[in-house]
Design a protein around this motif. Structure first.
Motif, PDB file in Angstrom:
ATOM      1  N   TYR A  21       4.170   4.012   6.443  1.00 19.13           N
ATOM      2  CA  TYR A  21       4.153   3.024   5.360  1.00 19.13           C
ATOM      3  C   TYR A  21       3.166   1.894   5.686  1.00 19.13           C
ATOM      4  CZ  TYR A  21       5.987  -0.341   1.964  1.00 19.13           C
ATOM      5  OH  TYR A  21       6.114  -1.245   0.937  1.00 19.13           O
ATOM      6  N   ASN A  22       1.918   2.033   5.216  1.00 20.46           N
ATOM      7  CA  ASN A  22       0.884   1.072   5.578  1.00 20.46           C
ATOM      8  C   ASN A  22       0.111   0.590   4.343  1.00 20.46           C
ATOM      9  OD1 ASN A  22      -1.150  -0.422   6.692  1.00 20.46           O
ATOM     10  ND2 ASN A  22      -2.308   1.364   7.436  1.00 20.46           N
ATOM     11  N   PRO A  23       0.370  -0.655   3.902  1.00 16.58           N
ATOM     12  CA  PRO A  23      -0.309  -1.161   2.709  1.00 16.58           C
ATOM     13  C   PRO A  23      -1.819  -1.306   2.886  1.00 16.58           C
ATOM     14  CG  PRO A  23       1.034  -2.868   3.732  1.00 16.58           C
ATOM     15  CD  PRO A  23       1.330  -1.611   4.454  1.00 16.58           C
ATOM     16  N   ALA A  24      -2.282  -1.290   4.173  1.00 13.69           N
ATOM     17  CA  ALA A  24      -3.734  -1.399   4.400  1.00 13.69           C
ATOM     18  C   ALA A  24      -4.385  -0.019   4.485  1.00 13.69           C
ATOM     19  CB  ALA A  24      -4.003  -2.199   5.670  1.00 13.69           C
ATOM     20  N   ASN A  25      -3.645   1.024   4.188  1.00 15.17           N
ATOM     21  CA  ASN A  25      -4.221   2.373   4.118  1.00 15.17           C
ATOM     22  C   ASN A  25      -5.322   2.382   3.032  1.00 15.17           C
ATOM     23  OD1 ASN A  25      -4.202   5.048   2.523  1.00 15.17           O
ATOM     24  ND2 ASN A  25      -3.336   5.619   4.492  1.00 15.17           N
ATOM     25  N   THR A  26      -6.404   3.087   3.330  1.00 15.31           N
ATOM     26  CA  THR A  26      -7.553   3.073   2.418  1.00 15.31           C
ATOM     27  C   THR A  26      -7.180   3.525   1.006  1.00 15.31           C
ATOM     28  OG1 THR A  26      -8.850   3.671   4.330  1.00 15.31           O
ATOM     29  CG2 THR A  26      -9.952   3.870   2.221  1.00 15.31           C
TER      30      THR A  26
END
Ligand code: PEP
Ligand code: MG
Length: 330
Positions: free
Chosen positions: A257-262
């Protein structure tokens, strides 16, 4: 607190009350920070609103960025459909909601107050009085909630609309409306027609916006703009979850769960850039990994973030620094 502020909004949510501060860079309002105060279920809504107003005064806020009507319903403890509507008691809920909204609108008048219509998941609703009648879903996060439920169960949406109409009729023209969990633009068009059916002209009597918290909505931003949009609220919590197929509540999925994922950022940028081009206001909730892309978010046209109170100064400084970088480049 950075001095560049010229706009402050508050996000009043089911899990808390958040304040947002916006600054102006290059002629466009941009967020500096958000504050947060814990929602205490033991406190009556009037008390929460009073505390918010006090906090707002302290922080020199200029409006409410997000008021979830969930919060007001939550205070009653009663299921909005099975307790109020099914038992023909909806007028009680309309009055409770209208009073809650009106108090907030009055507190901030003439500053803007953005109201989000109900967005309960079925598992949340099952905990309410009469919640035993709620349906059981195997995956409520992907289930019957937000605008899909509102369009299916029009009486539910109608409660929010009637409450808002009461507030408008009482003379408050500082309120706006936002819809949750919208997917296809056709839902947005339908819900605006329903608003009109309640005697409220979208974009004329009231400003209208939408949450962009599903990838499909973010990909259709241009269609939303064409159909009329005053505010795009990027729900970073949910758009991350739905883009990455990672349950935001599941601790085992936190490494995914990574909001900075491209992929997530590309969707967010798509919304921001389209809105910037069309001069439409934008806001977003905030999660830590976004820190490293603050200048990028600002230069793509983001107007605001959502933060928690204990991080208000830290993030205010970071956003202020990011703003400087962006304005140096302009
Ligand atoms: C979000 O999804 O980021 C959001 C603001 O909505 P909620 O937190 O209510 O899901
Ligand atoms: Mg959400």
């Amino acid at each position: 607190m950075p001095k560049s502020q010229n706009y402050l909004g508050i996000d009043i949510g089911a899990s808390g009350i958040k304040l947002v501060e916006l600054a102006n860079v290059g002629g466009r309002a941009r967020l500096v920070t958000y504050a947060f105060s814990e929602y205490d279920s033991a406190q009556p809504i009037g008390q929460i609103i009073e505390n918010t107003a006090e906090k707002a005064k302290e922080l020199n806020t200029d409006g409410v960025g997000l008021l979830r009507t969930n919060l007001v319903v939550e205070e009653t403890g009663n299921h909005p459909y099975f307790y109020y509507i099914k038992q023909k008691r909806e007028q009680e809920l309309i009055d409770i909601l209208a009073n809650g909204i009106m108090q907030i609108a009055e507190t901030f008048n003439p500053k803007p107050v953005w109201i989000r219509t109900m967005d309960f998941s079925t598992d949340e609703l099952s905990l309410y009085n009469k919640g035993e009648e709620e349906i059981v879903e195997s995956n409520p996060l992907l289930g019957w909630r937000g605008i899909v439920r509102g369009l299916d169960q029009k009486e539910l949406l109608s409660v929010d609309f009637q409450a808002i109409k009461k507030v408008l009729d009482a003379g408050y023209n500082n309120i706006g409306i936002i819809f949750p969990m919208v997917r296809d633009v056709s839902e947005y068009i339908l819900v605006k027609e329903a608003l009109l059916g309640h005697g409220i002209k979208p974009h004329v009597d009231i400003k209208v916006g939408s949450m962009f918290e599903t990838p499909v909505a973010a990909m259709q931003i241009e269609d939303f703009v064409k159909s009329g949009l005053d505010l795009a609220f990027v729900g970073i919590n949910d758009i991350t979850q739905y883009t990455l197929a990672a349950d935001r509540t599941n601790p085992n999925m936190q490494q995914v769960y990574n909001p900075a994922n491209t992929a997530v950022l590309n969707l967010v940028y798509n919304v921001l850039e389209t809105c910037k081009y069309n001069n439409i206001e934008t806001t977003t909730s905030f999660l830590s990994p976004l820190k490293k892309v603050l200048p990028e978010l600002l230069s793509r046209g983001l107007v605001s973030f959502t933060l928690q109170a204990d991080r208000i100064n830290e993030i205010a400084e970071l956003v202020f620094e990011a703003e400087k970088k962006v304005s140096e480049k302009i």
